[in-house]
Design a protein around this motif. Structure first.
Motif, short mmCIF file in Angstrom:
data_model
loop_
_atom_site.label_atom_id
_atom_site.label_comp_id
_atom_site.label_asym_id
_atom_site.label_seq_id
_atom_site.Cartn_x
_atom_site.Cartn_y
_atom_site.Cartn_z
N GLU A 1 -2.70 0.28 -13.13
CA GLU A 1 -1.27 0.27 -13.49
C GLU A 1 -0.40 0.49 -12.26
O GLU A 1 0.61 -0.17 -12.06
CB GLU A 1 -1.00 1.36 -14.52
CG GLU A 1 -1.70 1.14 -15.85
CD GLU A 1 -1.54 2.32 -16.80
OE1 GLU A 1 -2.15 2.28 -17.87
OE2 GLU A 1 -0.81 3.29 -16.46
N VAL A 2 -0.84 1.42 -11.42
CA VAL A 2 -0.07 1.73 -10.20
C VAL A 2 0.01 0.52 -9.28
O VAL A 2 1.07 0.17 -8.77
CB VAL A 2 -0.70 2.95 -9.48
CG1 VAL A 2 -0.31 3.00 -8.02
CG2 VAL A 2 -0.31 4.24 -10.18
N LEU A 3 -1.13 -0.15 -9.10
CA LEU A 3 -1.15 -1.30 -8.18
C LEU A 3 -0.33 -2.46 -8.76
O LEU A 3 0.38 -3.15 -8.03
CB LEU A 3 -2.59 -1.74 -7.92
CG LEU A 3 -3.39 -0.75 -7.05
CD1 LEU A 3 -4.87 -1.12 -7.02
CD2 LEU A 3 -2.84 -0.70 -5.62
N LEU B 1 0.83 -1.21 0.00
CA LEU B 1 0.00 0.00 0.00
C LEU B 1 0.87 1.26 0.00
O LEU B 1 0.56 2.24 -0.67
CB LEU B 1 -0.93 0.01 1.21
CG LEU B 1 -2.38 -0.39 0.93
CD1 LEU B 1 -2.50 -1.84 0.49
CD2 LEU B 1 -3.27 -0.14 2.13
N ARG B 2 1.95 1.21 0.76
CA ARG B 2 2.83 2.40 0.80
C ARG B 2 3.53 2.60 -0.55
O ARG B 2 3.71 3.73 -1.00
CB ARG B 2 3.86 2.26 1.92
CG ARG B 2 3.23 2.31 3.31
CD ARG B 2 4.29 2.39 4.40
NE ARG B 2 3.81 1.82 5.64
CZ ARG B 2 2.89 2.37 6.43
NH1 ARG B 2 2.37 3.53 6.11
NH2 ARG B 2 2.51 1.78 7.54
N ARG B 3 3.91 1.50 -1.20
CA ARG B 3 4.51 1.62 -2.54
C ARG B 3 3.49 2.21 -3.51
O ARG B 3 3.82 3.05 -4.34
CB ARG B 3 4.95 0.24 -3.06
CG ARG B 3 6.39 -0.11 -2.74
CD ARG B 3 6.94 -1.21 -3.66
NE ARG B 3 6.16 -2.43 -3.68
CZ ARG B 3 6.20 -3.38 -2.74
NH1 ARG B 3 7.01 -3.26 -1.71
NH2 ARG B 3 5.46 -4.46 -2.85
N ALA B 4 2.24 1.76 -3.39
CA ALA B 4 1.20 2.29 -4.28
C ALA B 4 1.05 3.80 -4.07
O ALA B 4 0.92 4.56 -5.04
CB ALA B 4 -0.12 1.58 -4.02
N ALA B 5 1.09 4.23 -2.81
CA ALA B 5 0.97 5.68 -2.52
C ALA B 5 2.14 6.43 -3.16
O ALA B 5 1.96 7.50 -3.77
CB ALA B 5 0.94 5.92 -1.01
N ASP B 6 3.34 5.86 -3.05
CA ASP B 6 4.52 6.52 -3.63
C ASP B 6 4.39 6.61 -5.16
O ASP B 6 4.68 7.65 -5.76
CB ASP B 6 5.80 5.75 -3.29
CG ASP B 6 6.12 5.80 -1.80
OD1 ASP B 6 5.52 6.64 -1.09
OD2 ASP B 6 6.95 4.98 -1.35
N LEU B 7 3.94 5.52 -5.78
CA LEU B 7 3.82 5.51 -7.25
C LEU B 7 2.73 6.47 -7.72
O LEU B 7 2.85 7.11 -8.76
CB LEU B 7 3.54 4.09 -7.75
CG LEU B 7 4.68 3.10 -7.58
CD1 LEU B 7 4.24 1.69 -7.97
CD2 LEU B 7 5.89 3.52 -8.42
N LEU B 8 1.67 6.53 -6.93
CA LEU B 8 0.60 7.48 -7.25
C LEU B 8 1.15 8.91 -7.22
O LEU B 8 0.84 9.73 -8.09
CB LEU B 8 -0.49 7.32 -6.21
CG LEU B 8 -1.93 7.19 -6.67
CD1 LEU B 8 -2.76 6.50 -5.62
CD2 LEU B 8 -2.51 8.54 -6.96
N GLU B 9 1.98 9.18 -6.24
CA GLU B 9 2.58 10.52 -6.16
C GLU B 9 3.49 10.79 -7.35
O GLU B 9 3.52 11.90 -7.88
CB GLU B 9 3.36 10.66 -4.86
CG GLU B 9 2.46 11.10 -3.73
CD GLU B 9 3.21 11.30 -2.43
OE1 GLU B 9 2.76 12.14 -1.65
OE2 GLU B 9 4.22 10.62 -2.18
N GLU B 10 4.21 9.75 -7.78
CA GLU B 10 5.09 9.95 -8.95
C GLU B 10 4.29 10.29 -10.20
O GLU B 10 4.75 10.99 -11.08
CB GLU B 10 5.91 8.67 -9.22
CG GLU B 10 7.11 8.53 -8.31
CD GLU B 10 7.83 7.19 -8.52
OE1 GLU B 10 7.71 6.59 -9.61
OE2 GLU B 10 8.48 6.75 -7.56
N ARG B 11 3.06 9.77 -10.28
CA ARG B 11 2.22 10.02 -11.47
C ARG B 11 1.10 11.01 -11.16
O ARG B 11 0.05 11.01 -11.82
CB ARG B 11 1.65 8.69 -11.97
CG ARG B 11 2.75 7.74 -12.41
CD ARG B 11 2.20 6.41 -12.87
NE ARG B 11 1.36 6.52 -14.05
CZ ARG B 11 0.80 5.46 -14.67
NH1 ARG B 11 1.00 4.25 -14.22
NH2 ARG B 11 0.03 5.64 -15.73
N TYR B 12 1.36 11.86 -10.16
CA TYR B 12 0.34 12.76 -9.60
C TYR B 12 -0.39 13.56 -10.69
O TYR B 12 -1.62 13.55 -10.79
CB TYR B 12 1.02 13.73 -8.63
CG TYR B 12 0.14 14.25 -7.53
CD1 TYR B 12 0.01 13.57 -6.33
CD2 TYR B 12 -0.58 15.43 -7.70
CE1 TYR B 12 -0.80 14.05 -5.32
CE2 TYR B 12 -1.38 15.91 -6.70
CZ TYR B 12 -1.50 15.23 -5.51
OH TYR B 12 -2.31 15.69 -4.51
#
Ligand code: NAD
Length: 483
Positions: A189-191, A67-78
C-alpha cells in the motif's frame, strides 16, 4: 484475510488459505491466502510488464524521489507497521518500533542516497598499434528479482532487499515468510501510494516446497533470487535455479562466536553479550550461540550473564516491562527444546532456565521458552555445531589467543563474530582472523547500512549493503568506443 498483491491490486482469494497463529497466545491471528503456481506466474509476468513499461524508463532521480516518499509514508503509518510486526512475531512493541520499523525507513533513505551517488569507472584504452578507445559501463537493472525472506525481522529484511532492488530499477516478486505475511502487504500500500507503478512490487504468500516459494524460484521469468533464510533452504533454491543459471544473493544461517579476553571491559562486554545472545529471543542470524571466555574471567562472565538472563522479562508485547517475546511458533519451540534436552543428556551444566516457563492466563497458549546458558559442552557437541536460533548459548573456556581463534573458526558457518578486549592491537588482529563476513570489536549489531553484509561458508553467498547491493541488483553493460 491477508491477500496477495499482484499487478498493483489485491488478488481475490480463491479458496486456498492457512491460518496465521499468534505466538503470544496461540489464537488465530488471520487467514492468509496461499498463492498457487498460476498466481505466482501472473506476478512474475506483471513484474516483467512493469520493466517493459513506464517503470523500466524511470530515471535515477525519479526512483530516489519515490524511495524517499515511501520512507515518509512508512513513517506516517509507523504505529500500524509496529502493531502488525509485533502481532505476527510476538516481539515487544518497543523493539518493533526501535529496530524493525525504524530500520525499514532507514533502508529506503539509505539506498536512495547510495543509488544517487553510484557510478562506475571508465577506462581509456591505448593499444601498442596506436588505437585508442573509451570504455564505460552502464548499469542496467538485473530484471525481475525474486525476494524471499524469513520471519525473524520481516520488514527490516524485506526492505533491505526491496529498497535497493527498486532503487536500481528492478521489479520484484516478494515471498514473505508464512509466519509473517502482514507487513509485506502494508508495504504494498505504501509503495503504491508513493507512486510505484503496478507490477513493480508484487507479494505472493505461501510456504516453501510445493508452494509459492518453490513456484517462484522455479519460474522461468525471474532473473535472479535474493534470499535470506536458513542454509538448507538456500541450498534448495540454488539447485532450483541452477538449470537456468540465475544469480543468487544468499544471507543464510549463523553459528556466531563471541570471544571474551580477560582484559575486556566486563561491564560493557556483559551488556553486549546479553544483547547478542538474547535479542529477539535469540532469533537473529547474528546472535551469539558460542561463547569463548578466557579462563581467568570465565566464572565471572558465566555468573554475570546468567544473572542478566534471569532478569529478562517474558510477557505481552504491549507491556513496557517486557524484554523478551515468545519464539515464532510451537514448531520452532519444539526444535529449540530438543537442543535444550539434549544438552542435559550430554551432561551440560545448565546455568539458567532451559525449559518452558509457566505463563499466566491466555499466554499459556503461546510458544514461550526460557533462556538457557550451558557450560561443560565442547565444540564437538551439536549445540555448538548447529544453528539453534533460540535464546541460548554455550560457554567454553580458553587459554591463548590462538586457541580462541581456532575454536571460533571451527564451524561450517561464517556469518558474524564479536571480540571483547581492551587491547587495541589484539582486537584488530583477532577480528581479522575470524572466518566470517562481519566481525565486531567491543560491540555487536552496530551497523552502517553502506558496509558489506553477508557471510562465508554455510552463511551465504555475496554481500549486500550500499554499493555491494548495487553489484547484485544491476548488470553492468560495457560499451567500448574506438576513438
Ligand atoms: P527458512 O529458510 O525456513 O525460510 C525462509 C523463507 O524461505 C520463507 O519465506 C520460506 O517460506 C521460504 N522457503 C522455504 N523453503 C523454500 C524453498 N524450497 N524454495 C523457496 N522458498 C522457500 O528460514 P526461516 O526459518 O524463515 O528463518 C530463519 C533462518 O533465517 C535462520 O537460519 C537464520 O539464520 C536465517 N537468517 C539469516 C539472516 C542473514 O542475514 N544471514 C537474517 C535473518 C535470518
Amino acid at each position: 484475510m491477508i491477500r496477495n498483491f499482484v499487478d498493483g491490486e489485491f488478488a481475490e482469494p480463491d479458496g486456498r488459505c492457512w491460518q496465521k497463529i499468534s505466538p503470544v497466545d496461540g489464537s488465530v491471528r488471520a487467514d492468509v491466502h496461499e498463492a498457487d503456481r498460476d498466481l505466482v506466474e501472473r506476478a512474475v509476468a506483471a513484474a516483467r510488464a512493469a520493466l517493459d513499461g513506464a517503470w523500466g524508463r524511470t530515471t535515477v532521480p525519479q526512483r530516489t524521489a519515490l524511495l524517499r516518499r515511501a520512507a515518509d509514508l512508512l513513517e506516517e503509518r509507523y504505529e500500524e507497521f509496529v502493531a502488525a510486526e509485533s502481532a505476527d512475531t510476538g516481539k515487544p512493541l518497543q523493539q518493533a518500533r526501535d529496530l524493525d520499523v525504524s530500520r525499514a525507513v532507514a533502508n529506503f533513505r539509505s539506498f536512495a542516497d547510495t543509488v544517487a551517488a553510484a557510478g562506475l569507472p571508465s577506462y581509456l584504452t591505448e593499444l601498442p598499434d596506436g588505437r585508442r578507445a573509451l570504455n564505460y559501463a552502464a548499469r542496467k537493472p538485473l530484471g525481475v528479482v525474486a525476494v524471499i525472506v524469513p520471519w525473524n525481522l520481516p520488514l527490516l529484511l524485506l526492505t533491505w532487499k526491496v529498497a535497493p532492488a527498486l532503487a536500481c530499477g528492478n521489479a520484484v516478486v516478494v515471498k514473505p515468510s508464512e509466519e509473517t505475511p502482514s507487513t509485506a502487504v502494508l508495504l504494498a500500500e505504501v509503495l503504491r501510494d508513493a507512486g510505484l507503478p503496478a507490477g513493480a512490487y508484487n507479494v505472493v504468500h505461501g510456504f516453501g516446497p510445493g508452494s509459492a516459494g518453490q513456484f517462484l524460484v522455479e519460474s522461468r521469468g525471474i532473473d535472479g533470487v535474493t534470499f535470506t533464510g536458513s542454509s538448507a533452504t538456500g541450498a534448495s533454491i540454488m539447485a532450483a535455479v541452477a538449470p537456468r543459471v540465475r544469480p543468487v544473493s544468499f544471507e543464510l544461517g549463523g553459528k556466531n562466536p563471541a570471544v571474551v579476553f580477560a582484559d575486556a571491559d566486563l561491564d560493557s562486554a556483559i551488556d553486549g553479550l546479553t544483547r547478542s545472545v538474547f535479542a529477539n529471543t535469540g532469533q537473529v542470524c547474528l546472535c551469539t550461540e558460542r561463547l569463548y571466555v578466557q579462563r581467568p574471567v570465565f566464572d565471572e562472565v558465566a555468573e554475570r550473564l546468567a544473572e542478566r538472563a534471569r532478569g529478562l522479562r517474558l510477557g505481552r508485547p504491549d507491556d513496557p516491562e517486557t524484554t523478551t517475546g515468545p519464539l515464532i511458533s510451537q514448531e520452532h519451540r519444539d526444535k529449540v527444546l530438543r537442543y535444550y534436552r539434549l544438552a542435559e543428556e550430554l551432561g551440560a551444566k545448565t546455568l539458567v532456565g532451559g525449559g518452558v516457563p509457566s505463563m499466566p492466563g491466555d499466554l499459556a497458549g503461546g510458544s514461550w521458552i526460557e533462556p538457557a546458558l550451558w557450560t561443560g559442552l565442547t565444540n564437538a557437541d551439536v549445540q555448538l555445531r548447529e544453528e539453534i536460533f533460540g535464546p541460548c548459548a554455550a560457554l567454553i573456556p580458553f587459554d591463548t589467543e590462538d586457541e580462541a581463534v581456532a575454536l571460533a573458526n571451527d564451524t561450517e558457518y561464517g556469518l558474524a563474530a564479536s571480540v571483547w578486549t581492551t587491547d587495541l592491537s589484539r582486537g584488530h588482529r583477532v577480528a581479522q582472523r575470524m572466518r566470517v563476513g562481519m566481525a565486531w570489536v567491543n560491540t555487536w549489531f552496530l551497523r552502517d547500512l553502506r558496509s558489506p553484509f553477508g557471510g562465508v561458508g554455510l552463511s551465504g553467498i555475496g554481500r549486500e549493503g550500499g554499493d555491494h547491493s548495487l553489484d547484485f541488483y544491476t548488470q553492468p553493460t560495457n560499451v567500448c568506443v574506438q576513438l
